[in-house]
Design a protein around this motif. Structure first.
Motif, PDB file in Angstrom:
ATOM      1  N   LEU A  20     -53.859 -38.692  42.909  1.00 31.46           N
ATOM      2  CA  LEU A  20     -52.777 -39.639  43.194  1.00 31.46           C
ATOM      3  C   LEU A  20     -52.360 -40.397  41.933  1.00 31.46           C
ATOM      4  O   LEU A  20     -51.178 -40.681  41.732  1.00 31.46           O
ATOM      5  CB  LEU A  20     -53.189 -40.595  44.307  1.00 31.46           C
ATOM      6  CG  LEU A  20     -53.428 -39.942  45.668  1.00 31.46           C
ATOM      7  CD1 LEU A  20     -53.977 -40.954  46.661  1.00 31.46           C
ATOM      8  CD2 LEU A  20     -52.168 -39.269  46.193  1.00 31.46           C
ATOM      9  N   LYS A  21     -53.319 -40.690  41.083  1.00 30.71           N
ATOM     10  CA  LYS A  21     -53.026 -41.366  39.807  1.00 30.71           C
ATOM     11  C   LYS A  21     -52.143 -40.481  38.924  1.00 30.71           C
ATOM     12  O   LYS A  21     -51.154 -40.951  38.353  1.00 30.71           O
ATOM     13  CB  LYS A  21     -54.343 -41.699  39.103  1.00 30.71           C
ATOM     14  CG  LYS A  21     -54.196 -42.413  37.783  1.00 30.71           C
ATOM     15  CD  LYS A  21     -55.588 -42.691  37.215  1.00 30.71           C
ATOM     16  CE  LYS A  21     -55.530 -43.089  35.764  1.00 30.71           C
ATOM     17  NZ  LYS A  21     -56.887 -43.217  35.192  1.00 30.71           N
ATOM     18  N   ALA A  22     -52.475 -39.190  38.818  1.00 28.69           N
ATOM     19  CA  ALA A  22     -51.680 -38.264  38.003  1.00 28.69           C
ATOM     20  C   ALA A  22     -50.279 -38.091  38.588  1.00 28.69           C
ATOM     21  O   ALA A  22     -49.282 -38.071  37.853  1.00 28.69           O
ATOM     22  CB  ALA A  22     -52.387 -36.919  37.891  1.00 28.69           C
ATOM     23  N   ARG A  23     -50.178 -37.964  39.900  1.00 27.09           N
ATOM     24  CA  ARG A  23     -48.861 -37.813  40.538  1.00 27.09           C
ATOM     25  C   ARG A  23     -48.012 -39.053  40.304  1.00 27.09           C
ATOM     26  O   ARG A  23     -46.820 -38.954  39.993  1.00 27.09           O
ATOM     27  CB  ARG A  23     -49.018 -37.506  42.028  1.00 27.09           C
ATOM     28  CG  ARG A  23     -49.502 -36.095  42.243  1.00 27.09           C
ATOM     29  CD  ARG A  23     -49.742 -35.606  43.627  1.00 27.09           C
ATOM     30  NE  ARG A  23     -49.393 -36.393  44.769  1.00 27.09           N
ATOM     31  CZ  ARG A  23     -49.748 -36.068  46.012  1.00 27.09           C
ATOM     32  NH1 ARG A  23     -50.457 -34.953  46.244  1.00 27.09           N
ATOM     33  NH2 ARG A  23     -49.411 -36.826  47.030  1.00 27.09           N
ATOM     34  N   GLN A  25     -48.315 -41.178  37.794  1.00 22.91           N
ATOM     35  CA  GLN A  25     -47.989 -41.210  36.366  1.00 22.91           C
ATOM     36  C   GLN A  25     -46.785 -40.338  36.048  1.00 22.91           C
ATOM     37  O   GLN A  25     -45.865 -40.762  35.350  1.00 22.91           O
ATOM     38  CB  GLN A  25     -49.194 -40.738  35.544  1.00 22.91           C
ATOM     39  CG  GLN A  25     -48.912 -40.603  34.058  1.00 22.91           C
ATOM     40  CD  GLN A  25     -50.068 -39.938  33.313  1.00 22.91           C
ATOM     41  OE1 GLN A  25     -51.205 -39.937  33.767  1.00 22.91           O
ATOM     42  NE2 GLN A  25     -49.759 -39.356  32.172  1.00 22.91           N
ATOM     43  N   ILE A  26     -46.762 -39.122  36.584  1.00 20.92           N
ATOM     44  CA  ILE A  26     -45.691 -38.177  36.245  1.00 20.92           C
ATOM     45  C   ILE A  26     -44.421 -38.451  37.029  1.00 20.92           C
ATOM     46  O   ILE A  26     -43.338 -38.589  36.452  1.00 20.92           O
ATOM     47  CB  ILE A  26     -46.161 -36.723  36.466  1.00 20.92           C
ATOM     48  CG1 ILE A  26     -47.358 -36.395  35.563  1.00 20.92           C
ATOM     49  CG2 ILE A  26     -45.008 -35.739  36.243  1.00 20.92           C
ATOM     50  CD1 ILE A  26     -47.123 -36.563  34.075  1.00 20.92           C
ATOM     51  N   PHE A  27     -44.517 -38.512  38.345  1.00 23.74           N
ATOM     52  CA  PHE A  27     -43.306 -38.562  39.159  1.00 23.74           C
ATOM     53  C   PHE A  27     -42.702 -39.963  39.269  1.00 23.74           C
ATOM     54  O   PHE A  27     -41.486 -40.109  39.250  1.00 23.74           O
ATOM     55  CB  PHE A  27     -43.573 -37.983  40.554  1.00 23.74           C
ATOM     56  CG  PHE A  27     -43.984 -36.544  40.508  1.00 23.74           C
ATOM     57  CD1 PHE A  27     -43.143 -35.581  39.970  1.00 23.74           C
ATOM     58  CD2 PHE A  27     -45.214 -36.143  40.961  1.00 23.74           C
ATOM     59  CE1 PHE A  27     -43.518 -34.259  39.898  1.00 23.74           C
ATOM     60  CE2 PHE A  27     -45.607 -34.810  40.904  1.00 23.74           C
ATOM     61  CZ  PHE A  27     -44.759 -33.863  40.368  1.00 23.74           C
ATOM     62  N   ILE A  28     -43.517 -40.979  39.366  1.00 15.92           N
ATOM     63  CA  ILE A  28     -42.983 -42.324  39.569  1.00 15.92           C
ATOM     64  C   ILE A  28     -42.736 -43.033  38.230  1.00 15.92           C
ATOM     65  O   ILE A  28     -41.653 -43.550  37.983  1.00 15.92           O
ATOM     66  CB  ILE A  28     -43.908 -43.147  40.480  1.00 15.92           C
ATOM     67  CG1 ILE A  28     -43.926 -42.489  41.872  1.00 15.92           C
ATOM     68  CG2 ILE A  28     -43.453 -44.600  40.568  1.00 15.92           C
ATOM     69  CD1 ILE A  28     -44.972 -43.009  42.812  1.00 15.92           C
ATOM     70  N   VAL A  29     -43.727 -43.023  37.334  1.00 17.68           N
ATOM     71  CA  VAL A  29     -43.576 -43.729  36.065  1.00 17.68           C
ATOM     72  C   VAL A  29     -42.733 -42.921  35.074  1.00 17.68           C
ATOM     73  O   VAL A  29     -41.707 -43.392  34.599  1.00 17.68           O
ATOM     74  CB  VAL A  29     -44.960 -44.073  35.462  1.00 17.68           C
ATOM     75  CG1 VAL A  29     -44.818 -44.712  34.090  1.00 17.68           C
ATOM     76  CG2 VAL A  29     -45.740 -44.978  36.405  1.00 17.68           C
ATOM     77  N   GLU A  30     -43.149 -41.686  34.773  1.00 16.23           N
ATOM     78  CA  GLU A  30     -42.478 -40.897  33.740  1.00 16.23           C
ATOM     79  C   GLU A  30     -41.087 -40.431  34.168  1.00 16.23           C
ATOM     80  O   GLU A  30     -40.131 -40.534  33.413  1.00 16.23           O
ATOM     81  CB  GLU A  30     -43.346 -39.694  33.370  1.00 16.23           C
ATOM     82  CG  GLU A  30     -42.788 -38.864  32.233  1.00 16.23           C
ATOM     83  CD  GLU A  30     -43.706 -37.716  31.856  1.00 16.23           C
ATOM     84  OE1 GLU A  30     -43.228 -36.573  31.824  1.00 16.23           O
ATOM     85  OE2 GLU A  30     -44.907 -37.985  31.609  1.00 16.23           O
ATOM     86  N   GLN A  31     -40.975 -39.877  35.388  1.00 17.22           N
ATOM     87  CA  GLN A  31     -39.691 -39.325  35.830  1.00 17.22           C
ATOM     88  C   GLN A  31     -38.857 -40.334  36.611  1.00 17.22           C
ATOM     89  O   GLN A  31     -37.743 -40.031  37.012  1.00 17.22           O
ATOM     90  CB  GLN A  31     -39.907 -38.057  36.651  1.00 17.22           C
ATOM     91  CG  GLN A  31     -40.492 -36.930  35.832  1.00 17.22           C
ATOM     92  CD  GLN A  31     -40.609 -35.629  36.617  1.00 17.22           C
ATOM     93  OE1 GLN A  31     -40.256 -35.535  37.784  1.00 17.22           O
ATOM     94  NE2 GLN A  31     -41.104 -34.613  35.951  1.00 17.22           N
ATOM     95  N   ASN A  32     -39.389 -41.528  36.847  1.00 18.35           N
ATOM     96  CA  ASN A  32     -38.679 -42.606  37.532  1.00 18.35           C
ATOM     97  C   ASN A  32     -38.121 -42.191  38.894  1.00 18.35           C
ATOM     98  O   ASN A  32     -37.026 -42.579  39.276  1.00 18.35           O
ATOM     99  CB  ASN A  32     -37.558 -43.159  36.636  1.00 18.35           C
ATOM    100  CG  ASN A  32     -37.086 -44.510  37.090  1.00 18.35           C
ATOM    101  OD1 ASN A  32     -37.849 -45.291  37.665  1.00 18.35           O
ATOM    102  ND2 ASN A  32     -35.817 -44.801  36.855  1.00 18.35           N
TER     103      ASN A  32
END
Length: 143
Positions: A20-23, A25-32
């Motif tokens: 969940l942390k990786a998801r 990081q990528i989808f919510i934080v990085e890809q907004n």
């Protein structure tokens, strides 16, 4: 680096936390992206990931879309350009073929990743559509 394949009820709480942390990081934080990541599908999905020292390097989940189709989703790699995405996809496809009876595998590819999936044998089967504010294309791999 280890490849892991587990059904939801086999995941340890620390593994689920790292997924969940990786998801996030990528989808919510990085890809907004603004989406409900915890969507109930994880409970019926098979989870595939590469890990090293307890940290997720690449991840995806797979679940039955219908009786003959397995859908892949939430594909991610925390580091780009070193083959982690290809490795987790290749290992997962092999596991799906062995452990999940299906005739095809489908996914919704972000537009920029279409070439990546084509190299793995997937073919585009739709035009472009908007999902969570990102352009996607439906793709399939016949088994």
């Amino acid at each position: 680096m280890n490849f892991i394949a587990k059904n939801f009820d086999e995941l340890l709480s620390t593994e689920l936390y790292e997924i969940l942390k990786a998801r996030s990081q990528i989808f919510i934080v990085e890809q907004n992206m603004h989406c409900q990541d915890i969507d109930g599908i994880d409970l019926k999905a098979r989870h595939f990931y590469l890990e090293e020292n307890g940290k997720i390097l690449a991840y995806l989940r797979a679940f039955y879309d219908d009786e003959i189709t397995v859908r892949i989703g939430r594909v991610l790699s925390v580091t780009y350009g070193i083959g982690l995405g290809t490795k987790v996809m290749t290992e997962a496809i092999n596991d799906i073929k062995q452990n999940m009876k299906c005739q095809k595998i489908c996914l919704d590819s972000q537009k920029h990743a279409i070439g990546f999936y084509e190299k793995l044998g997937f073919k585009a089967v739709s035009g472009e559509f908007l999902e969570e504010g990102v352009i996607h294309v439906k793709m399939e791999l016949e088994i």
